[in-house]
Scaffold this motif. Structure first.
Motif, short mmCIF file in Angstrom:
data_model
loop_
_atom_site.label_atom_id
_atom_site.label_comp_id
_atom_site.label_asym_id
_atom_site.label_seq_id
_atom_site.Cartn_x
_atom_site.Cartn_y
_atom_site.Cartn_z
N ASN A 2 0.82 -1.22 0.00
CA ASN A 2 0.00 0.00 0.00
C ASN A 2 0.86 1.27 0.00
OD1 ASN A 2 -2.33 -1.44 -0.12
ND2 ASN A 2 -2.72 -1.38 2.08
N LEU A 3 2.03 1.19 0.65
CA LEU A 3 2.94 2.35 0.62
C LEU A 3 3.40 2.60 -0.81
CD1 LEU A 3 4.67 4.45 2.26
CD2 LEU A 3 6.51 2.75 2.16
N ALA A 4 3.77 1.52 -1.51
CA ALA A 4 4.22 1.66 -2.90
C ALA A 4 3.10 2.27 -3.76
CB ALA A 4 4.65 0.30 -3.45
N GLU A 5 1.87 1.81 -3.55
CA GLU A 5 0.73 2.37 -4.31
C GLU A 5 0.53 3.85 -3.99
OE1 GLU A 5 -0.85 1.01 -6.72
OE2 GLU A 5 -0.27 -1.09 -6.49
N LEU A 6 0.68 4.21 -2.70
CA LEU A 6 0.51 5.60 -2.29
C LEU A 6 1.58 6.48 -2.95
CD1 LEU A 6 -0.84 7.74 -0.44
CD2 LEU A 6 0.73 7.04 1.38
N ILE A 7 2.82 6.01 -2.95
CA ILE A 7 3.91 6.80 -3.54
C ILE A 7 3.73 6.89 -5.06
CG2 ILE A 7 6.42 6.84 -3.92
CD1 ILE A 7 6.73 5.92 -1.02
N LYS A 8 3.29 5.80 -5.64
CA LYS A 8 3.01 5.80 -7.10
C LYS A 8 1.99 6.90 -7.41
CE LYS A 8 1.35 2.65 -10.64
NZ LYS A 8 0.19 1.87 -10.90
N LYS A 9 0.96 6.99 -6.56
CA LYS A 9 -0.08 8.01 -6.77
C LYS A 9 0.49 9.43 -6.59
CE LYS A 9 -3.34 9.24 -3.61
NZ LYS A 9 -4.38 9.08 -2.62
N ILE A 10 1.28 9.62 -5.51
CA ILE A 10 1.82 10.96 -5.23
C ILE A 10 2.75 11.42 -6.37
CG2 ILE A 10 3.43 12.20 -3.70
CD1 ILE A 10 2.11 10.58 -1.37
N VAL A 11 3.56 10.46 -6.86
CA VAL A 11 4.51 10.80 -7.94
C VAL A 11 3.78 10.91 -9.28
CG1 VAL A 11 6.52 9.88 -9.20
CG2 VAL A 11 6.45 9.76 -6.70
N ASP A 12 2.56 10.34 -9.32
CA ASP A 12 1.76 10.29 -10.55
C ASP A 12 2.49 9.46 -11.62
OD1 ASP A 12 -0.41 10.76 -12.14
OD2 ASP A 12 0.41 12.61 -12.99
N TYR A 13 2.92 8.26 -11.20
CA TYR A 13 3.58 7.32 -12.11
C TYR A 13 2.54 6.37 -12.66
CZ TYR A 13 6.39 3.31 -13.54
OH TYR A 13 6.93 2.27 -14.26
N LYS A 14 2.54 6.17 -13.98
CA LYS A 14 1.45 5.39 -14.60
C LYS A 14 1.84 3.94 -14.89
CE LYS A 14 -1.20 9.10 -15.10
NZ LYS A 14 -2.04 9.42 -13.95
N GLY A 15 3.11 3.56 -14.66
CA GLY A 15 3.55 2.20 -15.02
C GLY A 15 3.12 1.15 -13.99
N GLU A 16 3.83 -0.01 -14.06
CA GLU A 16 3.44 -1.18 -13.26
C GLU A 16 4.50 -1.46 -12.20
OE1 GLU A 16 2.86 -5.92 -14.05
OE2 GLU A 16 3.17 -4.62 -15.79
N ILE A 17 4.07 -2.02 -11.06
CA ILE A 17 5.01 -2.39 -10.00
C ILE A 17 5.34 -3.88 -10.12
CG2 ILE A 17 5.38 -2.56 -7.51
CD1 ILE A 17 3.34 -0.28 -7.16
N ILE A 18 6.64 -4.23 -10.13
CA ILE A 18 7.07 -5.64 -10.15
C ILE A 18 7.72 -5.94 -8.80
CG2 ILE A 18 8.57 -7.35 -11.30
CD1 ILE A 18 6.75 -6.17 -13.35
N TRP A 19 7.25 -6.98 -8.13
CA TRP A 19 7.79 -7.32 -6.80
C TRP A 19 8.93 -8.32 -6.94
CZ3 TRP A 19 6.48 -4.40 -2.80
CH2 TRP A 19 5.37 -3.58 -2.97
N ASN A 20 10.12 -7.99 -6.36
CA ASN A 20 11.28 -8.89 -6.42
C ASN A 20 11.33 -9.71 -5.13
OD1 ASN A 20 13.71 -10.15 -6.35
ND2 ASN A 20 14.93 -8.37 -6.96
N ASN A 21 10.78 -10.94 -5.22
CA ASN A 21 10.69 -11.79 -4.02
C ASN A 21 12.03 -12.38 -3.59
OD1 ASN A 21 8.02 -11.25 -4.30
ND2 ASN A 21 7.40 -13.31 -4.93
N ASP A 22 13.09 -12.18 -4.39
CA ASP A 22 14.42 -12.69 -3.99
C ASP A 22 15.03 -11.82 -2.89
OD1 ASP A 22 14.19 -14.61 -5.88
OD2 ASP A 22 15.31 -13.50 -7.41
N LYS A 23 14.55 -10.60 -2.76
CA LYS A 23 15.09 -9.72 -1.72
C LYS A 23 14.36 -9.98 -0.40
CE LYS A 23 18.03 -7.28 -4.15
NZ LYS A 23 19.47 -7.22 -3.84
N PRO A 24 15.08 -9.86 0.73
CA PRO A 24 14.45 -10.21 2.02
C PRO A 24 13.37 -9.20 2.42
CG PRO A 24 16.63 -9.26 2.37
CD PRO A 24 16.48 -9.41 0.88
N ASP A 25 12.38 -9.69 3.15
CA ASP A 25 11.29 -8.86 3.64
C ASP A 25 11.62 -8.17 4.96
OD1 ASP A 25 9.28 -8.83 1.79
OD2 ASP A 25 8.22 -10.56 2.61
N GLY A 26 12.46 -8.81 5.76
CA GLY A 26 12.70 -8.30 7.12
C GLY A 26 11.55 -8.69 8.04
#
Ligand SMILES: NC(=O)c1ccc[n+]([C@@H]2O[C@H](COP(=O)([O-])OP(=O)(O)OC[C@H]3O[C@@H](n4cnc5c(N)ncnc54)[C@H](OP(=O)(O)O)[C@@H]3O)[C@@H](O)[C@H]2O)c1
Length: 308
Positions: A247-271
């Motif tokens: 949801n944070l990524a979606e919020l920032i996408k909206k604030i920046v007004d970026y129209k592309g797609e988000i790809i999640w890299n599951n190889d990186k740790p979540d913490g």
């Protein structure tokens, strides 16, 4: 603190230190001791001793530290442990040796056990294993809290410590390999927008939940505690609400007004899966956050990326 008190802000160029400086200036304080790491390397015991001997500050905000996101914490493990221990040992010990009236030490919410029950109360400290990716940093911070607590007990010092949640605001670090999640996302989405990229890669699954506090709110909380609080319990500072990374990524996408797609890299740790602070203690002391996340991110984005 009186308006004429001599106040040393260790780390005044950093995000937290610069927010404290702005806040205290607004309140009318003028007598500051400020040294960059190039002018005074706080890992150097002899130089720190000489500095305190000649300057004799009345109050100390200890906001100098080696700080970074999950990747930096995990890669530079030895440095995170060594440098943070050295900085805090030197500053806390010299504050005792030169009779500093009060010191505030910045620890962090990542010192709590990985699976602490939520929201995390102050008494969860040292009740379970730490998140492995930032264990060296957390061990250093726990040592700092204990140094303050035990100097109070043995020597009668007035040293307090705080556990801020994830922070954002002016003077944040935007280095993509070394930064925290919120500034890293702002930069990624902004660069993708101006370079017309169709996708943005984000680390992890997006499932973990995190809490975010504007650093100006932290400065107000720190001032409140410096003026009114002297117990050994290290105080949580946060908003008491969290948001998933998705949801944070979606919020920032909206604030920046970026129209592309988000790809999640599951190889990186979540913490840590979730890290929400119980903020009832600081709320009971008369402080509550005032900057809503969306407004705070909009302000940071405009000032950092849109203004010339
Ligand atoms: N950022 C967060 O989300 C967050 C969350 C919870 C707690 N905290 C805590 O808040 C404190 C400050 O964090 P921050 O985000 O403001 O970090 P920051 O922006 O990286 O600032 C850290 C400051 O420490 C100084 N420093 C580092 N090594 C030093 C050395 N060897 N000698 C002298 N100064 C040195 C740097 O000074 P120069 O610029 O002069 O090199 C820098 O200005 C840290 O203790 C951190 O654990 C931060």
């Amino acid at each position: 603190m009186e308006l004429s008190s001599k106040i040393y802000i260790a780390g005044h160029n950093g995000m937290v230190g610069s927010a404290i400086l702005r806040y205290l200036k607004q309140k009318g304080y003028t007598n500051f001791l400020l040294k960059s790491s190039a002018e005074l390397d706080l890992t150097n015991q002899e130089k720190v001793a000489l500095f305190f001997e000649s300057e004799k500050p009345d109050y100390v905000f200890l906001a100098a530290a080696k700080v970074g996101g999950i990747e930096a914490n995990n890669t530079y493990r030895g440095q995170f442990l060594y440098e943070n221990l050295m900085i805090q040992n030197n500053v806390i010990h010299q504050s005792y040796a030169h009779k500093v009236k009060k010191l505030l030490f910045y620890a962090s919410s990542c010192i709590y056990p990985k699976y602490a029950s939520q929201p995390i109360n102050e008494d969860a400290l040292l009740t379970g294993s730490l998140e492995p990716t930032n264990e060296p940093y957390a061990i250093a911070k726990i040592a700092g809290i204990k140094l303050c607590e035990n100097y109070n007990r043995q020597y009668g010092c007035n040293f307090i410590s705080v556990m801020p949640t994830n922070l954002y605001g002016p003077n944040d670090n935007y280095d993509l390999n070394n930064s925290h999640v919120l500034p890293a996302l702002l930069r990624k989405f902004h660069e993708a927008k101006i370079n017309n990229k169709s996708t943005v890669e984000v680390w992890g699954t997006g499932e973990p939940k995190r809490e975010f506090l504007h650093v100006d709110d932290l400065a107000a909380a720190s001032f409140n505690l410096m003026q009114n609080y002297s117990l050994d319990i290290s105080v949580n500072i946060g908003t008491g609400t969290d948001i998933s990374i998705k949801n944070l990524a979606e919020l920032i996408k909206k604030i920046v007004d970026y129209k592309g797609e988000i790809i999640w890299n599951n190889d990186k740790p979540d913490g840590t899966p979730r890290k929400l602070l119980d903020v009832s203690l600081i709320n009971s002391l008369g402080w509550k956050y005032s900057i809503e996340l969306e407004n705070g991110i909009r302000e940071v984005y405009t000032n950092k990326f849109l203004k010339k």
